[in-house]
Design a protein around this motif. Structure first.
Motif, PDB file in Angstrom:
ATOM      1  N   THR A 144       0.831  -1.204   0.000  1.00  0.00           N
ATOM      2  CA  THR A 144       0.000   0.000   0.000  1.00  0.00           C
ATOM      3  C   THR A 144       0.866   1.254   0.000  1.00  0.00           C
ATOM      4  N   GLN A 148       3.015   2.086  -5.705  1.00  0.00           N
ATOM      5  CA  GLN A 148       2.912   3.103  -6.745  1.00  0.00           C
ATOM      6  C   GLN A 148       4.259   3.764  -7.056  1.00  0.00           C
ATOM      7  N   GLN A 151       6.526   1.508  -9.156  1.00  0.00           N
ATOM      8  CA  GLN A 151       6.174   1.359 -10.562  1.00  0.00           C
ATOM      9  C   GLN A 151       6.727   2.501 -11.415  1.00  0.00           C
ATOM     10  N   SER A 170      -1.630  -4.344  -3.581  1.00  0.00           N
ATOM     11  CA  SER A 170      -2.116  -3.008  -3.254  1.00  0.00           C
ATOM     12  C   SER A 170      -3.505  -2.799  -3.835  1.00  0.00           C
ATOM     13  N   GLU A 171      -4.116  -1.691  -3.468  1.00  0.00           N
ATOM     14  CA  GLU A 171      -5.457  -1.403  -3.986  1.00  0.00           C
ATOM     15  C   GLU A 171      -5.424  -1.027  -5.469  1.00  0.00           C
ATOM     16  N   ASN A 172      -4.238  -0.719  -5.995  1.00  0.00           N
ATOM     17  CA  ASN A 172      -4.090  -0.400  -7.418  1.00  0.00           C
ATOM     18  C   ASN A 172      -3.659  -1.624  -8.220  1.00  0.00           C
ATOM     19  N   TYR A 173      -4.075  -2.803  -7.787  1.00  0.00           N
ATOM     20  CA  TYR A 173      -3.623  -4.053  -8.412  1.00  0.00           C
ATOM     21  C   TYR A 173      -3.952  -4.118  -9.899  1.00  0.00           C
ATOM     22  N   GLU A 174      -5.110  -3.587 -10.299  1.00  0.00           N
ATOM     23  CA  GLU A 174      -5.493  -3.675 -11.707  1.00  0.00           C
ATOM     24  C   GLU A 174      -4.607  -2.791 -12.573  1.00  0.00           C
ATOM     25  N   THR A 175      -4.273  -1.601 -12.083  1.00  0.00           N
ATOM     26  CA  THR A 175      -3.372  -0.721 -12.819  1.00  0.00           C
ATOM     27  C   THR A 175      -2.003  -1.364 -12.972  1.00  0.00           C
ATOM     28  N   ASP A 272     -14.288  -6.859  -6.668  1.00  0.00           N
ATOM     29  CA  ASP A 272     -13.036  -6.354  -6.090  1.00  0.00           C
ATOM     30  C   ASP A 272     -12.570  -7.243  -4.952  1.00  0.00           C
TER      31      ASP A 272
END
Length: 288
Positions: A144, A148, A151, A170-175, A272
């Motif tokens: 978390t 980001q 990346q 993380s909560e941005n797993y799809e990105t 999700d």
């Protein structure tokens, strides 16, 4: 409790023979008893107590190590924001070595490298810090915090693969999954990326193990939903079904239960939660 309150109100330890020594309370003391014991000088350690008691160790009157240990317990339980744990990690320089101090030191080094935008230093720090983060079962919290910025750096190949797997937690797993280059990715990475995007992983990659097979079944063209669960849904018992699913998924890692639970979550529109549960089941190593 009467003896304890009497000691709190009347005992004067400065008088010879005046102090009363009480036996420790049986079992887990309630919060009032625990705080009164602390007030009379018979403080009970919070380690081994229910996690709610760890909040008391975050006070400035406690040592730095006690605060960090309490913060890690609370973060693992999802009761504290990871950023607050990072604040404690980076509060000062670790003077000791070994155990928790190595984790503190390496997380500090990773945080500094990310703030400097130094890809080489961040790669080295990530590879050193991650095993220590895994030992503390803090992977989701660290993902978390750092997924980001990781990346956005030019990492070494080994560190980039680790950053990809961390980013999926993380909560941005799809990105993170969308940023994967399929030409350079391994079959396992393509499998994980497909799960993160809600796709059938059998079309893109493969991952060994029974849990991976169960996840692939749940995200495949014909996801399994038990007749018993279908009957409950038909009767409108939605809340009961969700509670049963979550209780089953929180138990031992039975592949059949995992497949049925993930498929049911997706059928209920909880996509999700289903994806994150699947990714954590595949990426986190837990022994109990």
């Amino acid at each position: 409790m009467a003896d304890l309150l009497d000691k709190f109100l009347h005992d004067d330890p400065t008088l010879p023979g005046a102090a009363t020594i009480l036996p420790p309370p049986p079992g887990t003391p309630d919060p009032l008893t625990w705080r009164v014991l602390e007030a009379v000088g018979d403080a009970q350690p919070s380690l081994g107590m229910p996690v709610a008691y760890a909040h008391a160790d975050l006070r400035g009157t406690q040592g730095w190590r006690a605060q960090i240990e309490a913060a890690e317990r609370l973060t693992r339980a999802g009761a504290m924001a990871p950023n607050r744990l990072l604040g404690l990690y980076t509060e000062r320089s670790a003077a000791a070595s070994g155990g928790i101090w190595e984790r503190v030191r390496e997380v500090q080094r990773l945080d500094a490298a990310l703030r400097d935008g130094d890809g080489a230093a961040a790669s080295e720090a990530l590879l050193a810090a991650w095993p220590l983060v895994q030992a503390g079962e803090l992977e989701v919290a660290m993902a978390t915090l750092f997924a980001q910025p990781l990346q956005q750096l030019d990492l070494t190949p080994q560190a980039a693969r680790l950053a990809f797997r961390a980013g999926l937690l993380s909560e941005n797993y799809e990105t993170v999954a969308l940023g994967l280059d399929p030409e350079r990715a391994t079959a396992e990475e393509r499998f994980l990326a497909a799960i993160a995007r809600g796709m059938d992983p059998a079309e893109t990659g493969r991952m060994p193990g029974q849990l991976a097979a169960a996840v692939a079944l749940a995200f495949g063209p014909e996801p399994p939903v038990s007749e018993d669960m279908a009957d409950r849904l038909a009767e409108g018992r939605l809340g009961e079904v969700i509670l049963r699913i979550l209780a089953d998924l929180g138990g031992p890692g039975d592949p059949r239960v995992l497949a049925n639970g993930l498929a049911a979550l997706r059928a209920l529109g909880l996509e999700d939660i289903a994806r994150r549960t699947a990714l954590e089941s595949l990426l986190l190593e837990r022994n109990g």
